[in-house]
Design a protein around this motif. Structure first.
Motif, PDB file in Angstrom:
ATOM      1  N   LEU A  13      14.523  31.838   0.226  1.00 12.79           N
ATOM      2  CA  LEU A  13      15.248  30.688  -0.320  1.00 12.79           C
ATOM      3  C   LEU A  13      14.834  29.418   0.407  1.00 12.79           C
ATOM      4  O   LEU A  13      14.640  28.362  -0.215  1.00 12.79           O
ATOM      5  CB  LEU A  13      16.762  30.906  -0.179  1.00 12.79           C
ATOM      6  CG  LEU A  13      17.652  29.729  -0.611  1.00 12.79           C
ATOM      7  CD1 LEU A  13      17.464  29.433  -2.097  1.00 12.79           C
ATOM      8  CD2 LEU A  13      19.125  30.020  -0.302  1.00 12.79           C
ATOM      9  N   LEU A  17      13.195  26.130  -1.314  1.00  7.12           N
ATOM     10  CA  LEU A  17      13.787  24.794  -1.192  1.00  7.12           C
ATOM     11  C   LEU A  17      12.814  23.811  -0.560  1.00  7.12           C
ATOM     12  O   LEU A  17      12.748  22.639  -0.968  1.00  7.12           O
ATOM     13  CB  LEU A  17      15.082  24.860  -0.382  1.00  7.12           C
ATOM     14  CG  LEU A  17      16.264  25.556  -1.063  1.00  7.12           C
ATOM     15  CD1 LEU A  17      17.440  25.668  -0.103  1.00  7.12           C
ATOM     16  CD2 LEU A  17      16.684  24.799  -2.322  1.00  7.12           C
ATOM     17  N   LEU A  20      10.448  22.854  -3.251  1.00  7.86           N
ATOM     18  CA  LEU A  20      11.136  22.010  -4.238  1.00  7.86           C
ATOM     19  C   LEU A  20      11.300  20.593  -3.703  1.00  7.86           C
ATOM     20  O   LEU A  20      11.082  19.612  -4.428  1.00  7.86           O
ATOM     21  CB  LEU A  20      12.506  22.612  -4.566  1.00  7.86           C
ATOM     22  CG  LEU A  20      13.341  21.872  -5.616  1.00  7.86           C
ATOM     23  CD1 LEU A  20      12.628  21.845  -6.962  1.00  7.86           C
ATOM     24  CD2 LEU A  20      14.723  22.524  -5.754  1.00  7.86           C
ATOM     25  N   GLY A  21      11.651  20.466  -2.433  1.00  4.29           N
ATOM     26  CA  GLY A  21      11.794  19.141  -1.823  1.00  4.29           C
ATOM     27  C   GLY A  21      10.483  18.383  -1.792  1.00  4.29           C
ATOM     28  O   GLY A  21      10.435  17.186  -2.095  1.00  4.29           O
ATOM     29  N   THR A  94       7.466  24.921  -8.435  1.00  5.17           N
ATOM     30  CA  THR A  94       8.515  23.890  -8.342  1.00  5.17           C
ATOM     31  C   THR A  94       8.017  22.539  -8.846  1.00  5.17           C
ATOM     32  O   THR A  94       8.794  21.768  -9.413  1.00  5.17           O
ATOM     33  CB  THR A  94       9.027  23.743  -6.895  1.00  5.17           C
ATOM     34  OG1 THR A  94       7.926  23.492  -6.006  1.00  5.17           O
ATOM     35  CG2 THR A  94       9.761  24.993  -6.447  1.00  5.17           C
ATOM     36  N   SER A 117      14.652  14.570  -2.106  1.00  6.82           N
ATOM     37  CA  SER A 117      13.666  15.434  -1.432  1.00  6.82           C
ATOM     38  C   SER A 117      14.029  15.639   0.030  1.00  6.82           C
ATOM     39  O   SER A 117      13.871  16.745   0.566  1.00  6.82           O
ATOM     40  CB  SER A 117      12.263  14.824  -1.547  1.00  6.82           C
ATOM     41  OG  SER A 117      12.062  13.766  -0.633  1.00  6.82           O
ATOM     42  N   ILE A 120      16.879  18.234   0.215  1.00  6.73           N
ATOM     43  CA  ILE A 120      16.456  19.581  -0.178  1.00  6.73           C
ATOM     44  C   ILE A 120      15.549  20.183   0.899  1.00  6.73           C
ATOM     45  O   ILE A 120      15.683  21.363   1.254  1.00  6.73           O
ATOM     46  CB  ILE A 120      15.736  19.549  -1.540  1.00  6.73           C
ATOM     47  CG1 ILE A 120      16.708  19.132  -2.648  1.00  6.73           C
ATOM     48  CG2 ILE A 120      15.157  20.930  -1.864  1.00  6.73           C
ATOM     49  CD1 ILE A 120      16.068  19.010  -4.020  1.00  6.73           C
ATOM     50  N   ALA A 123      17.701  21.244   3.795  1.00  4.94           N
ATOM     51  CA  ALA A 123      18.410  22.494   3.481  1.00  4.94           C
ATOM     52  C   ALA A 123      17.454  23.679   3.560  1.00  4.94           C
ATOM     53  O   ALA A 123      17.811  24.767   4.050  1.00  4.94           O
ATOM     54  CB  ALA A 123      19.028  22.409   2.086  1.00  4.94           C
ATOM     55  N   GLY A 124      16.223  23.483   3.100  1.00  2.00           N
ATOM     56  CA  GLY A 124      15.224  24.539   3.182  1.00  2.00           C
ATOM     57  C   GLY A 124      14.898  24.900   4.625  1.00  2.00           C
ATOM     58  O   GLY A 124      14.783  26.078   4.977  1.00  2.00           O
TER      59      GLY A 124
END
Length: 234
Positions: A13, A17, A20-21, A94, A117, A120, A123-124
């Motif tokens: 995960l 993330l 994705l960011g 992503t 970004s 995210i 968080a990643g």
């Protein structure tokens, strides 16, 4: 077995993330974070997908580790390569997802994508570090630089980021005559991601670790070492 599966879930995960960011920062077109700057520079100049250039850039980071260590850790390098291929796949996937969103056409919209970004990616990193599984090549290289040159981790991180950004800027200037992957977003990311992560970790890291291990009192000695919260070095 359940603990390992939860750590793997959190780790994957985190990688998703992170990718994705980075994809949001690419769409912002204000410059990507130092970590991704070389991969994106190669993508811009060679016309390859960001996923492929992420694999190329991280393979170079593995090679630099071997040079600085003056030896090749085959098992560690193989694990890092496996992680990199997964991360490269996530990068391409992503970016396709983010490109489905309306592209930001105003400066305000681009900054909004940049801010998204940052959170995210933070968080990643929280999930990625909390899982306590093997580091990606760029992060592992920072530890190698710290050990090889007897530097504090924070200084090694800054030195590695500056070198990566400088090489990325040089690649873009030579081949596309612009800074390409480097911009105000690169500076913003370099400063604010650490700040945001520093706020997220005290609030969310221990709950995540409790989810993994259930009851801290039931941990073995080795597991308690893993459970110990990560403190960011200033």
């Amino acid at each position: 077995m359940k603990i390992i599966s939860k750590r793997l879930t959190l780790y994957v995960l985190g990688l998703f993330l992170l990718s994705l960011g980075v994809s949001f920062s690419i769409q912002a077109s204000l410059g990507v974070s130092p970590v991704s700057s070389l991969a994106y520079a190669i993508s811009l100049t060679a016309g390859l997908s960001i996923g492929i250039t992420t694999i190329i850039a991280n393979t170079l980071f593995i090679a630099v580790q071997a040079i600085l260590n003056k030896r090749i850790e085959l098992r560690e390098s193989a694990v890092q390569l496996l992680i990199v291929f997964l991360f490269g796949f996530f990068m391409d996937a992503t970016l396709v997802l983010v490109q489905m969103l309306p592209a930001p056409e105003t400066l305000l919209g681009r900054f909004a994508f940049l801010v998204i970004s940052l959170y995210i990616i933070s968080a990643g990193l929280l999930a990625y570090f909390t899982a306590k599984l093997p580091l990606m090549p760029y992060d592992a290289l920072t530890y190698v630089i710290s050990d090889r040159f007897k530097m504090k981790f924070s200084k090694a991180k800054i030195s590695g980021d500056l070198l990566n950004v400088t090489i990325a800027a040089a690649v873009c200037l030579v081949f596309i005559h612009s800074f390409g992957s480097i911009g105000i977003g690169t500076i913003v990311a370099a400063y604010f991601i650490g700040k945001i992560l520093g706020r997220l970790m005290p609030r969310f890291q221990e709950p995540l670790q409790k989810w993994i291990y259930h009851d801290k009192n039931d941990l073995t000695v080795e597991e308690k070492k893993v459970f110990k919260p990560i403190k960011l070095e200033s």
